[in-house]
Scaffold this motif. Structure first.
Motif, PDB file in Angstrom:
ATOM      1  N   THR A   1      73.111  66.541  82.797  1.00  0.00           N
ATOM      2  CA  THR A   1      74.723  66.919  81.650  1.00  0.00           C
ATOM      3  C   THR A   1      74.579  65.667  80.977  1.00  0.00           C
ATOM      4  OG1 THR A   1      75.936  64.746  82.796  1.00  0.00           O
ATOM      5  CG2 THR A   1      75.917  67.189  83.911  1.00  0.00           C
ATOM      6  N   GLY A   2      73.434  65.049  81.491  1.00  0.00           N
ATOM      7  CA  GLY A   2      74.287  63.321  79.802  1.00  0.00           C
ATOM      8  C   GLY A   2      74.746  62.941  79.519  1.00  0.00           C
TER       9      GLY A   2
ATOM     10  N   GLU B   1      67.435  51.607  88.504  1.00  0.00           N
ATOM     11  CA  GLU B   1      66.840  52.876  89.954  1.00  0.00           C
ATOM     12  C   GLU B   1      66.737  53.983  89.404  1.00  0.00           C
ATOM     13  OE1 GLU B   1      67.732  53.674  94.402  1.00  0.00           O
ATOM     14  OE2 GLU B   1      68.428  51.746  93.263  1.00  0.00           O
ATOM     15  N   VAL B   2      65.809  55.034  89.430  1.00  0.00           N
ATOM     16  CA  VAL B   2      66.320  56.647  88.816  1.00  0.00           C
ATOM     17  C   VAL B   2      65.501  57.460  90.702  1.00  0.00           C
ATOM     18  CG1 VAL B   2      65.015  58.031  87.494  1.00  0.00           C
ATOM     19  CG2 VAL B   2      64.510  55.569  86.909  1.00  0.00           C
ATOM     20  N   MET B   3      66.649  58.124  90.394  1.00  0.00           N
ATOM     21  CA  MET B   3      66.792  58.844  91.601  1.00  0.00           C
ATOM     22  C   MET B   3      67.495  60.711  91.315  1.00  0.00           C
ATOM     23  SD  MET B   3      67.875  56.733  94.993  1.00  0.00           S
ATOM     24  CE  MET B   3      68.946  57.976  95.397  1.00  0.00           C
ATOM     25  N   ASP B   4      66.239  61.698  91.687  1.00  0.00           N
ATOM     26  CA  ASP B   4      66.891  63.030  91.495  1.00  0.00           C
ATOM     27  C   ASP B   4      67.900  63.147  90.523  1.00  0.00           C
ATOM     28  OD1 ASP B   4      65.380  63.495  93.994  1.00  0.00           O
ATOM     29  OD2 ASP B   4      67.607  63.178  94.518  1.00  0.00           O
ATOM     30  N   ASN B   5      67.146  62.701  88.819  1.00  0.00           N
ATOM     31  CA  ASN B   5      67.811  62.721  87.556  1.00  0.00           C
ATOM     32  C   ASN B   5      69.211  62.326  87.326  1.00  0.00           C
ATOM     33  OD1 ASN B   5      66.094  64.701  86.086  1.00  0.00           O
ATOM     34  ND2 ASN B   5      67.267  67.028  87.002  1.00  0.00           N
TER      35      ASN B   5
ATOM     36  N   MET C   1      75.641  61.443  76.145  1.00  0.00           N
ATOM     37  CA  MET C   1      74.135  61.291  75.425  1.00  0.00           C
ATOM     38  C   MET C   1      73.386  62.982  74.899  1.00  0.00           C
ATOM     39  SD  MET C   1      71.401  59.816  77.997  1.00  0.00           S
ATOM     40  CE  MET C   1      71.609  61.122  79.782  1.00  0.00           C
ATOM     41  N   SER C   2      72.763  62.013  73.740  1.00  0.00           N
ATOM     42  CA  SER C   2      72.664  63.886  72.707  1.00  0.00           C
ATOM     43  C   SER C   2      71.626  64.792  73.782  1.00  0.00           C
ATOM     44  CB  SER C   2      72.132  63.218  71.617  1.00  0.00           C
ATOM     45  OG  SER C   2      70.839  62.135  71.707  1.00  0.00           O
ATOM     46  N   PRO C   3      70.920  65.839  73.148  1.00  0.00           N
ATOM     47  CA  PRO C   3      70.102  66.621  74.435  1.00  0.00           C
ATOM     48  C   PRO C   3      69.174  65.913  73.269  1.00  0.00           C
ATOM     49  CG  PRO C   3      72.152  67.814  72.813  1.00  0.00           C
ATOM     50  CD  PRO C   3      72.178  66.735  72.719  1.00  0.00           C
ATOM     51  N   GLU C   4      68.604  65.374  72.616  1.00  0.00           N
ATOM     52  CA  GLU C   4      67.351  64.503  71.972  1.00  0.00           C
ATOM     53  C   GLU C   4      67.234  63.446  72.837  1.00  0.00           C
ATOM     54  OE1 GLU C   4      69.154  67.307  68.234  1.00  0.00           O
ATOM     55  OE2 GLU C   4      69.748  64.792  69.547  1.00  0.00           O
ATOM     56  N   LEU C   5      68.601  62.910  73.606  1.00  0.00           N
ATOM     57  CA  LEU C   5      68.022  61.538  74.002  1.00  0.00           C
ATOM     58  C   LEU C   5      67.457  61.915  75.510  1.00  0.00           C
ATOM     59  CD1 LEU C   5      68.018  58.783  74.428  1.00  0.00           C
ATOM     60  CD2 LEU C   5      70.605  58.820  75.166  1.00  0.00           C
ATOM     61  N   ILE C   6      68.581  63.304  75.610  1.00  0.00           N
ATOM     62  CA  ILE C   6      68.518  62.974  76.812  1.00  0.00           C
ATOM     63  C   ILE C   6      66.833  63.901  77.527  1.00  0.00           C
ATOM     64  CG2 ILE C   6      68.757  65.482  78.845  1.00  0.00           C
ATOM     65  CD1 ILE C   6      71.722  65.626  77.647  1.00  0.00           C
ATOM     66  N   SER C   7      66.325  64.774  77.037  1.00  0.00           N
ATOM     67  CA  SER C   7      64.685  65.119  77.002  1.00  0.00           C
ATOM     68  C   SER C   7      64.005  64.138  76.425  1.00  0.00           C
ATOM     69  CB  SER C   7      64.666  66.095  75.724  1.00  0.00           C
ATOM     70  OG  SER C   7      65.499  67.116  75.485  1.00  0.00           O
ATOM     71  N   LYS C   8      64.019  63.108  75.830  1.00  0.00           N
ATOM     72  CA  LYS C   8      62.774  61.927  75.764  1.00  0.00           C
ATOM     73  C   LYS C   8      63.801  60.906  76.764  1.00  0.00           C
ATOM     74  CE  LYS C   8      62.294  57.989  72.442  1.00  0.00           C
ATOM     75  NZ  LYS C   8      63.048  57.050  71.294  1.00  0.00           N
TER      76      LYS C   8
ATOM     77  N   THR D   1      78.359  44.931  84.562  1.00  0.00           N
ATOM     78  CA  THR D   1      78.866  46.514  84.442  1.00  0.00           C
ATOM     79  C   THR D   1      77.276  47.386  84.727  1.00  0.00           C
ATOM     80  OG1 THR D   1      79.308  45.746  82.057  1.00  0.00           O
ATOM     81  CG2 THR D   1      78.077  48.015  82.330  1.00  0.00           C
ATOM     82  N   ASP D   2      78.172  48.662  85.438  1.00  0.00           N
ATOM     83  CA  ASP D   2      77.202  49.538  86.690  1.00  0.00           C
ATOM     84  C   ASP D   2      77.493  50.801  85.471  1.00  0.00           C
ATOM     85  OD1 ASP D   2      76.557  48.029  89.139  1.00  0.00           O
ATOM     86  OD2 ASP D   2      78.528  48.574  89.345  1.00  0.00           O
ATOM     87  N   VAL D   3      75.509  51.291  85.246  1.00  0.00           N
ATOM     88  CA  VAL D   3      75.745  52.386  84.307  1.00  0.00           C
ATOM     89  C   VAL D   3      75.108  53.132  85.047  1.00  0.00           C
ATOM     90  CG1 VAL D   3      74.237  52.932  82.327  1.00  0.00           C
ATOM     91  CG2 VAL D   3      75.208  50.859  82.331  1.00  0.00           C
ATOM     92  N   TRP D   4      76.041  54.840  85.174  1.00  0.00           N
ATOM     93  CA  TRP D   4      75.708  55.138  85.927  1.00  0.00           C
ATOM     94  C   TRP D   4      75.167  57.020  84.809  1.00  0.00           C
ATOM     95  CZ3 TRP D   4      76.437  56.025  91.421  1.00  0.00           C
ATOM     96  CH2 TRP D   4      75.893  56.813  92.265  1.00  0.00           C
TER      97      TRP D   4
END
Length: 196
Positions: A116-117, A91-95, A55-62, A108-111
């Protein structure tokens, strides 16, 4: 007398009108049932494929600013990498964000690691047997297919009742038809009993 004749005439109309659709559905479910009963006829499933995108830094922040950034992450992944399946859960857990996509064609599983992005995307295509199985059972196949299965069941039920009425309406063969019906029912009950 006329009422009975009208009743049988309507039964013939219903049977005729529903036959075109119902026979196609019956052929489909009969074939898929046959295929499911003989999985050795088909090749095994293909290996799963795992790729990593960043991910780009902008997407990480968003993404960090949202409680559940699954949609944002999934849109990014779809733009970068082909995926299989429709959204099933997240599910969202610890970043970390875990997203699961499923369909009869595979999963498809997306992790996504928000610190780190990095996003790990694992795609697993369905085998021919599992694809047929999911379509036959209506699993992960969407609302439209689920409706088709329900409508098919109702149409086949009406077709069968109309056909059965016509089958028993032939007075000269009524005893033979009743014996065939009783024998068929007994065999069906016996097969269910032995299967259970």
């Amino acid at each position: 007398m006329y009422q009975r004749r009208d009743f049988y005439r309507h039964a013939r109309y219903v049977h005729g009108w529903l036959s075109a659709f119902a026979f196609l559905i019956l052929i489909f479910f009969a074939l898929t049932g046959l295929f499911l009963n003989n999985p050795s006829w088909f090749e095994p499933a293909k290996d799963e494929n795992t790729v990593t995108v960043t991910m780009s830094p902008e997407l990480i922040s968003k993404a960090k600013a949202q409680e559940n950034p699954s949609t944002e992450i999934l849109n990014f992944v779809r733009a970068k990498q082909p995926v299989v399946g429709r959204f099933q859960s997240s599910e969202v857990m610890d970043n970390e964000v875990m997203i699961r996509l499923e369909s009869p064609a595979g999963s498809t599983d997306v992790w996504a690691m928000l610190d780190t992005g990095e996003i790990e995307v694992t795609t697993k295509p369905a085998s021919t047997v599992s694809l047929i199985n999911d379509l036959h059972r209506g699993k992960n196949s969407g609302t439209a297919w689920s409706w088709l299965i329900d409508i098919s069941a109702i149409v086949i039920l009406f077709l069968s009742i109309a056909g059965f009425i016509l089958f028993l309406s032939i007075k000269s063969r009524l005893l033979t038809h009743l014996l065939l019906t009783a024998t068929s029912l007994a065999v069906l009950i016996l097969l269910i009993w032995t299967a259970v």
